[in-house]
Scaffold this active site. Sequence first.
Site, PDB file in Angstrom:
ATOM      1  N   CYS A 152       0.834  -1.213   0.000  1.00  0.00           N
ATOM      2  CA  CYS A 152       0.000   0.000   0.000  1.00  0.00           C
ATOM      3  C   CYS A 152       0.865   1.259   0.000  1.00  0.00           C
ATOM      4  CB  CYS A 152      -0.927   0.009   1.216  1.00  0.00           C
ATOM      5  SG  CYS A 152      -1.996  -1.424   1.297  1.00  0.00           S
TER       6      CYS A 152
ATOM      7  N   ARG B 107      -7.921  -4.529  -3.080  1.00  0.00           N
ATOM      8  CA  ARG B 107      -7.470  -3.366  -3.878  1.00  0.00           C
ATOM      9  C   ARG B 107      -8.481  -3.142  -5.007  1.00  0.00           C
ATOM     10  NH1 ARG B 107      -2.472  -2.610  -1.744  1.00  0.00           N
ATOM     11  NH2 ARG B 107      -1.608  -4.522  -0.870  1.00  0.00           N
TER      12      ARG B 107
END
Length: 235
Positions: free
Chosen positions: A52, A135
Amino acid sequence: MEENKVIAMPRIGDKAPEFKAVTTQGEINFPADYKGSWVILFSHPADFTPVCTSEFMTFATMEEKFAKANCKLVGLSVDGLYSHIAWLRTIKDKIEYKGMKDVEVKFPLIEDITMEVAGKYGMIQPSESSTKAVRAVFYVDPKGIIRAIVYYPLSLGRNFDEMYRALIAMQAADAFEIATPADWRPGDEVIVPTAGSCGVAKERMESKDKMKCYDWFFCTKEIPEKTILDKIVKK
Ligand code: BEZ
């Protein structure tokens, strides 16, 4: 989010589900606040995690490029606001990665500890994780319609060049009434809509109007890169 509650996942062509949320840049009212602009709503699994972090640094570095194509960015995870603020500060103050440093994330990052927004957008996929968002990427157009959706698993960092390419391709499809072939980039040939009748198809095959037909159902034409970019990307 309630266990076992069946939630319809938003689909391409649907109106983007509405929500109000607290973010690192204040409150937002989605998608109303973004009317007239494209917006990419994307989720990440957790703050203070490596994939991330690499994604946020990359996306933040490209924010201006997306803005020039009339596209804003909005992130989301199921972490709280103070976690978001601390993580973004760490990124700015401490992380140097692939030549990127001092990276300031200026786009809003939604806190979604109740998973309400993540639930509305099908970002919680329990077989992957019931405590983190996958995601997800939602492209929402200036009228608030979902135009493309991408889901990646937790372990796989996204390709932000592809996100930009897809944005420009969708805008080009709207602006020039064309479609874009595999791996298309501005300046490559574009696909003209399929002919509705045999007469038109024959005409098309014989046309010298800069159209190239690989067969009756597969015709392309040239649109120069400059023509595309002048229409879509602000200088
Ligand atoms: C990461 O961003 O590195 C990550 C987050 C959640 C699960 C696995 C990896």
